[in-house]
Design a protein around this motif. Structure first.
Motif, short mmCIF file in Angstrom:
data_model
loop_
_atom_site.label_atom_id
_atom_site.label_comp_id
_atom_site.label_asym_id
_atom_site.label_seq_id
_atom_site.Cartn_x
_atom_site.Cartn_y
_atom_site.Cartn_z
N GLU A 26 78.67 28.52 5.44
CA GLU A 26 79.13 29.26 4.56
C GLU A 26 80.89 29.16 4.54
OE1 GLU A 26 79.20 31.86 1.14
OE2 GLU A 26 77.29 30.73 1.96
N ARG A 29 74.30 30.11 6.95
CA ARG A 29 73.33 30.98 6.27
C ARG A 29 72.10 30.85 7.07
NH1 ARG A 29 76.17 28.38 2.79
NH2 ARG A 29 74.85 26.49 2.61
N THR A 79 70.66 36.54 0.76
CA THR A 79 70.78 35.44 1.80
C THR A 79 71.50 36.24 2.95
OG1 THR A 79 71.25 33.91 0.23
CG2 THR A 79 71.95 33.25 2.55
N PHE A 89 73.33 35.98 6.87
CA PHE A 89 74.36 35.21 7.37
C PHE A 89 74.45 35.62 8.99
CE2 PHE A 89 75.74 35.83 3.17
CZ PHE A 89 76.00 34.50 2.73
#
Length: 192
Positions: free
Chosen positions: A55, A113, A128, A130
């Motif tokens: 990310e 992710r 999502t 992380f």
């Protein structure tokens, strides 16, 4: 007296002149391979993670990580970025490698992710999750051909095995390719 090539260059329009001087800019060659992020975990160990799972990368002060009691030693605490709160994991400790993260003024963090989280019924979208991987050194990106990634030839550290996708040799150096998905999946059971 000017040569015919110089006279011809002077009569060209600016775009045509650029095309003549920099043909590779106007006729780019297809780029092969997938992009990976190279990370130096120990002086002898370089790994790569698929950039498609990354990310962002951060350089943060350790004070921005909130320690949480009764967590595994590799879980440094919670961290936030871009409105998301996630775990900061010492990747070297998670992989049971001999070198520990040395105290530093800053942490180098690779935010990956993990598998998608729960679907929010009220908002109608899937969140999502992380995970922040704290590493000794982020070395930059590299393009690797997936066909060149093979099963490890030599024995690898036992802590690396569950996360290993393969290895390849680039410029005489062996690079181990780790699965960001496997790392994320292994940490999904942590509370938070």
């Amino acid at each position: 007296m000017e040569t015919p090539a110089v006279q011809m260059t002077q009569t060209l329009k600016p775009t045509e002149r650029l095309q003549q001087l920099l043909p590779e800019l106007f006729n780019p060659q297809p780029v092969s391979g997938e992009q990976f992020l190279r990370l130096q975990l120990t002086p002898d160990l370089t790994i790569a993670l698929a950039l498609s799972w990354v990310e962002e990368t951060l350089l943060i002060s350790p004070q921005l990580v909130t320690p949480i009691p009764n967590m595994p030693p590799h879980a440094l605490g919670l961290l936030s970025s871009k409105g998301q709160v996630f775990w900061a994991i010492n990747l070297v400790q998670l992989l049971n490698l001999p070198m520990v993260l040395e105290p530093s003024q800053y942490y180098e963090v690779v935010v990956i992710r993990t598998l998608p989280g729960e679907t929010d019924q009220n908002m109608g979208f899937q969140s999502t999750l992380f995970l922040g991987l704290v590493v000794p050194k982020i070395k930059g990106s590299i393009r690797l051909s997936l066909e060149d990634i093979v099963s490890p030839v030599n024995e690898v550290e036992i802590g690396l095995q569950p996360y290993l996708s393969g290895q390849l040799v680039v410029d005489g150096q062996t690079i181990l390719v780790l699965s960001a998905e496997a790392i994320g999946t292994s940490q999904m059971s942590m509370p938070g």
